[in-house]
Scaffold this motif. Structure first.
Motif, mmCIF file in Angstrom:
data_model
loop_
_atom_site.group_PDB
_atom_site.id
_atom_site.type_symbol
_atom_site.label_atom_id
_atom_site.label_comp_id
_atom_site.label_asym_id
_atom_site.label_seq_id
_atom_site.Cartn_x
_atom_site.Cartn_y
_atom_site.Cartn_z
ATOM 1 N N GLN A 161 50.183 19.120 -34.230
ATOM 2 C CA GLN A 161 51.382 19.590 -33.543
ATOM 3 C C GLN A 161 52.656 19.252 -34.313
ATOM 4 N N ALA A 162 52.582 18.229 -35.167
ATOM 5 C CA ALA A 162 53.739 17.866 -35.997
ATOM 6 C C ALA A 162 53.815 18.713 -37.261
ATOM 7 N N GLY A 163 52.940 19.719 -37.380
ATOM 8 C CA GLY A 163 53.015 20.652 -38.494
ATOM 9 C C GLY A 163 52.120 20.336 -39.663
ATOM 10 N N HIS A 164 51.061 19.553 -39.443
ATOM 11 C CA HIS A 164 50.182 19.145 -40.522
ATOM 12 C C HIS A 164 48.752 19.632 -40.292
ATOM 13 N N LYS A 165 47.906 19.418 -41.286
ATOM 14 C CA LYS A 165 46.541 19.967 -41.275
ATOM 15 C C LYS A 165 45.499 18.862 -41.055
ATOM 16 N N PRO A 166 44.772 18.900 -39.931
ATOM 17 C CA PRO A 166 43.732 17.892 -39.677
ATOM 18 C C PRO A 166 42.359 18.331 -40.182
ATOM 19 N N ILE A 167 41.606 17.364 -40.677
ATOM 20 C CA ILE A 167 40.205 17.578 -41.041
ATOM 21 C C ILE A 167 39.345 16.723 -40.114
ATOM 22 N N VAL A 168 38.372 17.348 -39.477
ATOM 23 C CA VAL A 168 37.364 16.627 -38.698
ATOM 24 C C VAL A 168 36.159 16.461 -39.610
ATOM 25 N N LEU A 169 35.851 15.228 -39.973
ATOM 26 C CA LEU A 169 34.723 14.970 -40.859
ATOM 27 C C LEU A 169 33.506 14.567 -40.033
ATOM 28 N N MET A 170 32.480 15.406 -40.042
ATOM 29 C CA MET A 170 31.223 15.086 -39.390
ATOM 30 C C MET A 170 30.375 14.224 -40.324
ATOM 31 N N GLY A 171 29.869 13.120 -39.815
ATOM 32 C CA GLY A 171 29.131 12.175 -40.644
ATOM 33 C C GLY A 171 27.648 12.471 -40.736
ATOM 34 N N GLY A 172 27.321 13.697 -41.170
ATOM 35 C CA GLY A 172 25.909 14.036 -41.321
ATOM 36 C C GLY A 172 25.201 13.160 -42.333
ATOM 37 N N GLY A 173 25.949 12.663 -43.317
ATOM 38 C CA GLY A 173 25.378 11.770 -44.315
ATOM 39 C C GLY A 173 25.474 10.309 -43.935
ATOM 40 N N THR A 174 26.666 9.872 -43.527
ATOM 41 C CA THR A 174 26.860 8.449 -43.217
ATOM 42 C C THR A 174 26.098 8.008 -41.969
ATOM 43 N N THR A 175 25.785 8.925 -41.057
ATOM 44 C CA THR A 175 25.001 8.547 -39.874
ATOM 45 C C THR A 175 23.621 8.045 -40.282
#
Length: 422
Positions: free
Chosen positions: A70-84
């Motif tokens: 909302q502040a004008g930036h780009k979020p990445i949601v990282l799914m931990g398919g490897g780290t899990t």
């Protein structure tokens, strides 16, 4: 008043998301320079796939990503398919349960959908993207990885990380598998910097050591200027862990926790936590939150209802929030059944034969175990159709079905379920 200039940092500080930052002034300047009229700043938060749903303890991170967008930036949601597959030791006294690839894939599928309720995904400059760290972790060459990246990590320093120190101080085993987790998380940050220009990693305070490791690795390997920001460890005023209740986790997926039960969780917030939770888990203006915070006595319950309405609307939608609020009003203010109460179907033949009260309370979800159900009823907290149960072995039968064709079970004053014969 915050002294920082970027909208993002101002809102982070005003609403209580700030705990630690590797370089707050530098991040503030970057967020200001790369604001709405320029190239957006990119940040990520990682979520391991250890269960089919995230719970309310993850909401601070999700709401932080929402605020960031909302502040004008780009979020990445990282799914931990490897780290899990490795398991994060942070905040844990013992190793996480080993999950198969199929388990992880199923959990990831359950987790993904919730983010679309809080973030806007797409191809635009500030649209969120979802990536999976299995894409780069699964095919790593172990020897090459150790030579290229492992040499940048000091075991002495790693032993000083809080997640490691606590486990060792409590004489709980820490496997070499788990010890690798912090290196893999640091490598995630490096890869996201390379692939997506990601300059900021955010997370809970227990991730501080892992995040700093990523900032340092990016600088050493690629000369990247990276930043880390953590949120406070969130507990209720009574010391309970956020997102947990005596009945279990407060899941975000409706197939694991009904919208009504989710609404009730927020409605039952402790008085001292209402303002803090309104800032973190709703988007109400701060002056309106201040007005609600000033309410005293019974009036504070109105603030709790606002919190429940707003939080439930974000997670489950306006209609579900309104229905939950109406069910609660009918149940508690009018003494009616409340058609939206959680309903459990029981075979009529079983009800005809009779089911011990403690067993039915467990089947309804009002108790996690038979022992818990027995203690509830023995303590006078169990009721059938609003009548107190005198004996935990009392048989509940089809004769207890009321004129609406259901049996109302109550655990205390605030938790209810309906039993329907099928």
């Amino acid at each position: 008043m915050t002294s920082h200039k970027s909208e993002f940092i101002q809102r982070v500080e005003e609403r209580g998301f700030m705990h630690q930052c590797t370089d707050l002034d530098g991040l503030d300047a970057l967020a200001l320079d790369e604001g709405k009229d320029k190239a957006p700043l990119t940040a990520y938060i990682g979520f391991d796939c250890t269960a089919p749903s995230l719970h309310a303890g993850s909401l601070v991170s999700i709401m932080l990503l929402r605020l960031f967008q909302q502040a004008g930036h780009k979020p990445i949601v990282l799914m931990g398919g490897g780290t899990t597959k490795v398991g994060d030791p942070s905040g844990k006294d013992e190793a996480r349960k080993f999950l198969s690839d199929d388990d992880i894939a199923a959990n990831m599928a359950g987790i993904k959908d919730v983010f679309a309720k809080f973030l806007t995904f797409g191809d635009g400059p500030t649209d969120a993207v979802m990536v999976n760290n299995a894409d780069w972790l699964d095919d790593l060459n172990y020897i090459a990885f150790l030579r290229d990246y492992g040499r940048h990590f000091s075991v002495n320093r790693m032993l000083g990380y809080e997640s490691v120190k606590l486990r060792l101080e409590r004489e709980q085993p820490l496997s070499f598998l788990e010890f690798n987790y912090m290196i893999l998380q640091a490598y995630d940050f490096l890869e996201l910097g390379r692939r997506h220009g990601c300059a900021l990693q955010m997370g809970g305070s227990d991730q501080w050591g892992n995040i700093v490791g990523g900032v340092d690795l990016g600088r050493r390997v690629e000369g990247l200027e990276l930043f880390g920001l953590t949120t406070p460890l969130l507990t209720t005023s009574s010391g309970a862990k956020m997102g947990k209740t005596a009945d279990g986790a407060v899941w975000l997926n409706e197939d694991m926790l009904s919208a009504y039960e989710y609404w009730q969780y927020w409605r039952n917030t402790e008085d001292a936590d209402v303002a803090k939770f309104l800032k973190l888990f709703t988007e109400m203006p701060l002056d309106e939150i201040a007005r609600l915070e000033a309410l005293e006595g019974e009036d504070i319950n109105e603030a709790k209802k606002v919190l429940a309405d707003r939080a439930t609307a974000l997670c489950h939608g306006e209609d579900a929030a309104s229905a939950a609020a109406e069910t609660a009003r009918q149940t508690f203010e009018e003494g009616a059944q409340g058609a939206g109460l959680p309903t459990v179907q029981i075979a009529r033949a079983d009800l005809d034969a009779g089911i011990p009260a403690f067993e039915l309370f467990k089947q309804s979800g009002l108790a996690q175990t038979n022992g818990e159900a027995r203690r509830l009823i023995k303590g006078g907290g169990g009721r059938v159709n609003d009548d107190t149960i005198g004996d935990e072995t009392q048989a509940i039968t089809s004769a207890d079905l009321n004129e609406d064709g259901v049996i109302k079970l109550s655990a205390g004053k605030k938790r209810h379920a309906l039993i329907k014969a099928v």
